[in-house]
Scaffold this active site. Structure first.
Site, PDB file in Angstrom:
ATOM      1  N   ASP A 160     -28.298 -10.647  10.064  1.00  0.00           N
ATOM      2  CA  ASP A 160     -27.583  -9.381   9.940  1.00  0.00           C
ATOM      3  C   ASP A 160     -26.104  -9.687   9.787  1.00  0.00           C
ATOM      4  O   ASP A 160     -25.633 -10.771  10.176  1.00  0.00           O
ATOM      5  CB  ASP A 160     -27.812  -8.506  11.178  1.00  0.00           C
ATOM      6  CG  ASP A 160     -27.126  -7.148  11.060  1.00  0.00           C
ATOM      7  OD1 ASP A 160     -27.212  -6.538   9.978  1.00  0.00           O
ATOM      8  OD2 ASP A 160     -26.511  -6.703  12.037  1.00  0.00           O
ATOM      9  N   SER A 161     -25.360  -8.729   9.246  1.00  0.00           N
ATOM     10  CA  SER A 161     -23.922  -8.904   9.135  1.00  0.00           C
ATOM     11  C   SER A 161     -23.251  -8.898  10.504  1.00  0.00           C
ATOM     12  O   SER A 161     -22.107  -9.334  10.640  1.00  0.00           O
ATOM     13  CB  SER A 161     -23.325  -7.797   8.269  1.00  0.00           C
ATOM     14  OG  SER A 161     -23.621  -6.526   8.828  1.00  0.00           O
ATOM     15  N   GLU A 197     -22.352   0.897  19.058  1.00  0.00           N
ATOM     16  CA  GLU A 197     -21.795  -0.347  19.579  1.00  0.00           C
ATOM     17  C   GLU A 197     -21.033  -0.139  20.885  1.00  0.00           C
ATOM     18  O   GLU A 197     -20.875  -1.076  21.674  1.00  0.00           O
ATOM     19  CB  GLU A 197     -20.908  -1.003  18.528  1.00  0.00           C
ATOM     20  CG  GLU A 197     -21.702  -1.493  17.328  1.00  0.00           C
ATOM     21  CD  GLU A 197     -20.981  -2.576  16.538  1.00  0.00           C
ATOM     22  OE1 GLU A 197     -19.834  -2.905  16.899  1.00  0.00           O
ATOM     23  OE2 GLU A 197     -21.591  -3.086  15.579  1.00  0.00           O
ATOM     24  N   CYS A 231     -30.226  -6.035   7.696  1.00  0.00           N
ATOM     25  CA  CYS A 231     -28.936  -5.450   7.341  1.00  0.00           C
ATOM     26  C   CYS A 231     -29.170  -4.629   6.086  1.00  0.00           C
ATOM     27  O   CYS A 231     -29.631  -5.166   5.071  1.00  0.00           O
ATOM     28  CB  CYS A 231     -27.912  -6.553   7.086  1.00  0.00           C
ATOM     29  SG  CYS A 231     -26.347  -5.990   6.361  1.00  0.00           S
ATOM     30  N   HIS A 269     -28.228   0.381  13.361  1.00  0.00           N
ATOM     31  CA  HIS A 269     -27.622   0.917  14.577  1.00  0.00           C
ATOM     32  C   HIS A 269     -28.260   2.242  15.009  1.00  0.00           C
ATOM     33  O   HIS A 269     -28.249   2.596  16.187  1.00  0.00           O
ATOM     34  CB  HIS A 269     -26.126   1.179  14.373  1.00  0.00           C
ATOM     35  CG  HIS A 269     -25.276  -0.037  14.303  1.00  0.00           C
ATOM     36  ND1 HIS A 269     -25.326  -0.925  13.252  1.00  0.00           N
ATOM     37  CD2 HIS A 269     -24.321  -0.523  15.153  1.00  0.00           C
ATOM     38  CE1 HIS A 269     -24.445  -1.899  13.458  1.00  0.00           C
ATOM     39  NE2 HIS A 269     -23.829  -1.674  14.606  1.00  0.00           N
ATOM     40  N   CYS A 304     -29.871   2.745   8.878  1.00  0.00           N
ATOM     41  CA  CYS A 304     -28.920   1.753   9.396  1.00  0.00           C
ATOM     42  C   CYS A 304     -29.516   1.236  10.695  1.00  0.00           C
ATOM     43  O   CYS A 304     -30.052   2.021  11.496  1.00  0.00           O
ATOM     44  CB  CYS A 304     -27.550   2.379   9.643  1.00  0.00           C
ATOM     45  SG  CYS A 304     -26.390   1.275  10.502  1.00  0.00           S
TER      46      CYS A 304
END
Length: 274
Positions: free
Chosen positions: A14-15, A157, A77, A194, A192
């Site tokens: 992942d990035s 995050e 990602c 997240h 995404c």
């Protein structure tokens, strides 16, 4: 030879840190597998980079995983999945490459018999049109509505997964998709890695009649299917998880603790140079 390959870990790239939701889904679905995770935290975000740069970074990260010895590559990602899959497939022809986009698109089509599908993603992923292309390949007449939700990334995050701020952001982002002068989407893709952390808030706004499609869990199913098809599934023990990052073990560990809901220490994170 097959026994040797079965024993190799699955490489997950992942990035940054969002792909840990994919790792968590794979670990839950395939608990016997060893997992090797690499987050390119020194060069995130990929969303601001050109497609050519994203492809180059993705190949470099994948090369590191392949050099470590992996039986499969999972691109956890959405930006890299949108721009780097052809380059990765060309660079590693003998390795299965699983992205998060195609499994999510297939699940959304299956959950939307009338073809009404919403996609929540980052600005870069929305701009790439990758989900539209993948969905249209399966359902050419699909009615697809996309919405960029960049603030969701920062909220996830920071561990802001509930509360007034999250609810307000969910209402703001979902309003254009849900109230578009047409019936609601039947399926809503969390495009995404997240976004699964914010699933309860998104579900509350979307309503029970909208099926949420989690790109992390659909990718895990794709991994399980590919391993079974090639006879490469591990078994008989509990798998091991290893973390690598390209910068800041302490930040990686802090956010990983939020994403995985279990303690991750800085000393658990190996810093590598790509």
């Amino acid at each position: 030879m097959t026994d040797h390959l079965r024993a190799l870990p699955i490489g997950i790239f992942d990035s940054g840190i969002g792909g840990l939701t994919v790792l968590d889904a794979i670990a839950d679905r395939l608990p016997a597998e060893d997992l090797l995770y690499l987050g390119d935290t020194a060069r995130l975000p990929y969303g601001t980079k050109s497609p050519e740069t994203v492809a180059r970074y993705a190949v470099q990260a994948a090369q590191h995983l392949v050099d470590r010895g992996v039986k499969m590559l999972v691109i956890a990602c959405n930006t890299a999945s949108a721009h780097a899959i052809p380059a990765l497939s060309a660079a590693f022809p003998g390795v299965d490459v699983i992205s998060v986009i195609e499994p999510g698109a297939a699940a959304a089509v299956a959950a939307a018999p009338s073809g009404r599908i919403g996609v929540l993603a980052t600005e870069s992923t929305v701009g790439s049109g990758a989900y539209v292309k993948a969905i249209k390949a399966l359902a050419p007449d699909a009615d697809i509505r996309q919405q960029a939700c960049s603030v969701f990334v920062a909220m996830a995050e920071e561990g802001w997964t509930a509360g007034a701020a999250v609810e307000a952001a969910a209402h703001r982002y979902l309003e254009p998709i849900l109230n578009h002068g047409r019936p609601k989407p039947e399926a809503l893709v969390l495009g995404c890695t997240h976004f699964p952390l914010l699933r309860p808030a998104i579900a509350a706004v979307a309503g029970p009649e909208v099926t949420l499609v989690d790109s992390a869990s659909t990718a895990a199913e794709a991994v399980a299917g590919a391993l079974a098809a090639h006879g490469l599934a591990a078994g008989g023990r509990r798998g091991r998880v290893q973390f690598m990052a390209t910068d800041s073990a302490s930040r990686f560990a802090r956010v990983a603790t939020i994403f995985l809901d279990r303690p991750v220490k800085p000393e658990d994170v190996e810093i590598v140079d790509l």
